[in-house]
Design a protein around this motif. Structure first.
Motif, short mmCIF file in Angstrom:
data_model
loop_
_atom_site.label_atom_id
_atom_site.label_comp_id
_atom_site.label_asym_id
_atom_site.label_seq_id
_atom_site.Cartn_x
_atom_site.Cartn_y
_atom_site.Cartn_z
N LEU A 25 0.83 -1.20 0.00
CA LEU A 25 0.00 0.00 0.00
C LEU A 25 0.87 1.25 0.00
CD1 LEU A 25 -2.62 -1.15 2.64
CD2 LEU A 25 -3.06 -0.72 0.23
N PRO A 26 0.35 2.37 -0.53
CA PRO A 26 1.10 3.63 -0.48
C PRO A 26 1.35 4.05 0.97
CG PRO A 26 -0.82 3.83 -1.92
CD PRO A 26 -0.92 2.51 -1.23
N ASP A 27 2.41 4.79 1.21
CA ASP A 27 2.75 5.22 2.57
C ASP A 27 1.66 6.07 3.20
OD1 ASP A 27 5.18 3.94 2.49
OD2 ASP A 27 6.27 5.70 1.79
N LEU A 28 0.94 6.84 2.41
CA LEU A 28 -0.09 7.74 2.94
C LEU A 28 -1.45 7.07 3.11
CD1 LEU A 28 0.84 10.95 0.94
CD2 LEU A 28 1.36 10.42 3.32
N PHE A 29 -1.54 5.78 2.87
CA PHE A 29 -2.80 5.05 3.01
C PHE A 29 -3.12 4.90 4.49
CE2 PHE A 29 -5.20 1.19 3.70
CZ PHE A 29 -6.22 1.31 2.78
#
Length: 159
Positions: A91-95
């Motif tokens: 998953l993206p870091d900002l998820f």
């Protein structure tokens, strides 16, 4: 018919054919032009299982379940409806919960959205205009003033 009249008729018929072709392309791509569909749109349109779409909204609070082998399940909501999402990958870091997300994939026969791509918003102030418009439409926008990402409408003064 003079030479000038034939030329004008040819140009006119060429423009007419071009206009009809453009209209047909726009009608055919009508659903594909949308950047993403909100959960309410998916339910109302009755998207068929297996049809590839983009699903966007907010990650519902308390719905992230991490499994083994990078498997993640969560729900995407627009404040009105929520659709469960299954994703396998990094998953993206900002998820995180409560943040804007756009997923790409298709609906499974059981109603779970099978995502193969997850995109998270990229900074604290930006959210795609379509997401904020959908949230405003549902009455869930909690920001002040215009939605971030929306162009500011300031009157211009001539100099």
């Amino acid at each position: 018919m003079t030479r000038k009249q034939r030329r004008l008729a040819l140009i006119g018929s060429g423009l007419a054919v071009l206009a009809v072709a453009t209209g047909l392309v726009l009608v055919a791509l009508n659903d594909s032009i949308v950047f993403f569909n909100s959960p309410t749109d998916v339910v109302e349109k009755g998207v068929a299982p297996g049809e590839r779409i983009r699903l966007g909204g907010l990650v519902a609070n308390g719905t992230i379940e991490r499994g083994e082998q990078l498997k993640v399940r969560f729900k995407v909501t627009d404040g009105n409806k929520a659709i469960p999402v299954a994703y396998t990958g990094i998953l993206p870091d900002l998820f995180r919960e409560g943040q804007g997300v756009v997923t790409e994939g298709s609906l499974g026969p059981d109603g779970v959205f099978l995502a193969d791509t997850v995109l998270a918003k990229h900074d604290e102030n930006y959210m795609p205009r379509e997401v904020t418009d959908a949230l405003k439409k549902q009455g869930h926008w909690q920001g002040e003033g215009p939605a971030p990402g929306a162009a500011a409408s300031t009157p211009s003064t001539p100099r």
